[in-house]
Design an enzyme around this catalytic site. Sequence first.
Site, PDB file in Angstrom:
ATOM      1  N   ASP A  30       0.827  -1.215   0.000  1.00 16.03           N
ATOM      2  CA  ASP A  30       0.000   0.000   0.000  1.00 16.03           C
ATOM      3  C   ASP A  30       0.859   1.261   0.000  1.00 16.03           C
ATOM      4  OD1 ASP A  30      -2.351   1.418  -0.014  1.00 16.03           O
ATOM      5  OD2 ASP A  30      -2.745   1.190   2.133  1.00 16.03           O
ATOM      6  N   ASN A  32       1.119   3.452  -2.972  1.00 21.13           N
ATOM      7  CA  ASN A  32       1.559   3.906  -4.300  1.00 21.13           C
ATOM      8  C   ASN A  32       0.994   5.287  -4.642  1.00 21.13           C
ATOM      9  OD1 ASN A  32       2.681   1.380  -4.494  1.00 21.13           O
ATOM     10  ND2 ASN A  32       1.211   0.586  -5.988  1.00 21.13           N
ATOM     11  N   ARG A  34       0.004   7.720  -2.567  1.00 18.83           N
ATOM     12  CA  ARG A  34       0.642   8.777  -1.770  1.00 18.83           C
ATOM     13  C   ARG A  34       2.070   9.040  -2.236  1.00 18.83           C
ATOM     14  NH1 ARG A  34      -1.137   6.007   3.587  1.00 18.83           N
ATOM     15  NH2 ARG A  34      -1.752   4.478   2.010  1.00 18.83           N
ATOM     16  N   HIS A  47       1.985   3.428  -9.200  1.00 17.49           N
ATOM     17  CA  HIS A  47       1.823   1.971  -9.340  1.00 17.49           C
ATOM     18  C   HIS A  47       3.012   1.366 -10.079  1.00 17.49           C
ATOM     19  CE1 HIS A  47      -2.045   2.112  -7.514  1.00 17.49           C
ATOM     20  NE2 HIS A  47      -2.562   2.884  -8.446  1.00 17.49           N
ATOM     21  N   LEU A 141      10.212 -20.678  -5.127  1.00 19.32           N
ATOM     22  CA  LEU A 141       9.236 -19.820  -4.451  1.00 19.32           C
ATOM     23  C   LEU A 141       7.852 -19.944  -5.091  1.00 19.32           C
ATOM     24  CD1 LEU A 141       8.553 -17.371  -2.531  1.00 19.32           C
ATOM     25  CD2 LEU A 141       9.118 -15.908  -4.474  1.00 19.32           C
TER      26      LEU A 141
HETATM   27  C1  IPE Z   1      -5.555  -2.714  -0.168  1.00 18.23           C
HETATM   28  O1  IPE Z   1      -5.204  -1.386  -0.242  1.00 18.23           O
HETATM   29  C2  IPE Z   1      -5.521  -3.329  -1.533  1.00 18.23           C
HETATM   30  C3  IPE Z   1      -4.205  -3.465  -2.135  1.00 18.23           C
HETATM   31  C4  IPE Z   1      -3.065  -3.131  -1.603  1.00 18.23           C
HETATM   32  C5  IPE Z   1      -4.222  -4.047  -3.458  1.00 18.23           C
HETATM   33  P1  IPE Z   1      -6.312  -0.223  -0.363  1.00 18.23           P
HETATM   34  O2  IPE Z   1      -5.550   1.042  -0.458  1.00 18.23           O
HETATM   35  O3  IPE Z   1      -7.251  -0.537  -1.457  1.00 18.23           O
HETATM   36  O4  IPE Z   1      -7.070  -0.355   1.019  1.00 18.23           O
HETATM   37  P2  IPE Z   1      -7.878   0.730   1.859  1.00 18.23           P
HETATM   38  O5  IPE Z   1      -8.908   1.319   0.943  1.00 18.23           O
HETATM   39  O6  IPE Z   1      -6.889   1.754   2.305  1.00 18.23           O
HETATM   40  O7  IPE Z   1      -8.447  -0.020   3.021  1.00 18.23           O
HETATM   41  C1  IPE Z   2      -1.764   0.251  -3.276  1.00 21.96           C
HETATM   42  O1  IPE Z   2      -1.526   1.621  -3.355  1.00 21.96           O
HETATM   43  C2  IPE Z   2      -1.975  -0.371  -4.637  1.00 21.96           C
HETATM   44  C3  IPE Z   2      -3.375  -0.688  -4.952  1.00 21.96           C
HETATM   45  C4  IPE Z   2      -4.373  -0.579  -4.136  1.00 21.96           C
HETATM   46  C5  IPE Z   2      -3.640  -1.186  -6.291  1.00 21.96           C
HETATM   47  P1  IPE Z   2      -2.686   2.687  -3.284  1.00 21.96           P
HETATM   48  O2  IPE Z   2      -3.057   3.076  -4.679  1.00 21.96           O
HETATM   49  O3  IPE Z   2      -3.804   2.204  -2.435  1.00 21.96           O
HETATM   50  O4  IPE Z   2      -1.931   3.894  -2.587  1.00 21.96           O
HETATM   51  P2  IPE Z   2      -2.568   4.959  -1.579  1.00 21.96           P
HETATM   52  O5  IPE Z   2      -3.161   4.200  -0.439  1.00 21.96           O
HETATM   53  O6  IPE Z   2      -3.600   5.723  -2.349  1.00 21.96           O
HETATM   54  O7  IPE Z   2      -1.398   5.795  -1.176  1.00 21.96           O
HETATM   55 MG    MG Z   3      -4.162   2.395  -0.440  1.00 19.32          MG
END
Ligand code: IPE
Ligand code: IPE
Ligand code: MG
Length: 259
Positions: A30, A32, A34, A47, A141
């Site tokens: 999580d 990406n 931000r 991403h 793996l």
């Molecule tokens: C969880 O992250 C899903 C993935 C990392 C693929 P999100 O960013 O979607 O989750 P929430 O919305 O913060 O709970």
């Molecule tokens: C996680 O990064 C990747 C996916 C959910 C696909 P985010 O896109 O959720 O990044 P934030 O939480 O907005 O920073």
């Molecule tokens: Mg996220």
Amino acid sequence: MSYGISDIFGMITDMSDIKKIPAHVGIIMDGNGRWAKAHGVPRVMGHNAGMQSMKKIVIATSNMGIKYLTVYAFSTENWKRSTEEVSGIFNLIVKYVNSELEELDENNVHINIFGDYSMLPKASIDAIDKMVSRLDKNDGLVFNIALNYGGRDEILRSVRELARQCAEEGRDPSGLTEDDISRYLWSGDAYFGVPDPDLIIRTSGEERISNFLTWQSAYSELMFTDTLWPDFTPDEYAAMIEAYANRDRRFGGRKETDK
Ligand code: IPE
Ligand code: IPE
Ligand code: MG
């Protein structure tokens, strides 16, 4: 009777017996978005940076002798995002396969997809199918990619299958067990046969599970870091794996030293 060193190694079937490394690590990748915001670039570039980070972590996992890695790549809830972001993520899958397939194969990595990816764009489906079949015989793996994955969704799918067996095959509902539910999850023996995760890591400072491995994480150790996923390094990862060795897992029982 005495044993030589090779006999002793022969008796140890799993590296985790020696070093107390986890057999299965789950990662909620999580942050990406931000990261992209902090760098003043579009979310899709975040991403892309996240994918670069994933490449390094997969190889690091393999090098540490961890047998199973499951990453959360796209949730059943991530469809709520803009079409631009969603299709950007799916395009990255094609890019990942094209750039990484050789190296994954050289590292003896096997890939499973946790989730129904049949509704992805055709180019992404084709890339995934090519990758999965090319790596099928590898026995290093086991790298599970959770894609269009939801923990509640897979429990629902399992329960539906069991309900069908009761209705159509005359199974007795009162004889159903927890193992029956486990069996029809993506990780279950009816699909990929992956054990429950020992450790789940989430980056970016959020301290929640967000529908990842809901059933399987019942006794997982959880670790959180403020580091955004694109900035997560193999060194920080290795430090977490080391910290895992000091965790005291009880599974509802008592510490052996407690009297
Ligand atoms: C969880 O992250 C899903 C993935 C990392 C693929 P999100 O960013 O979607 O989750 P929430 O919305 O913060 O709970
Ligand atoms: C996680 O990064 C990747 C996916 C959910 C696909 P985010 O896109 O959720 O990044 P934030 O939480 O907005 O920073
Ligand atoms: Mg996220």
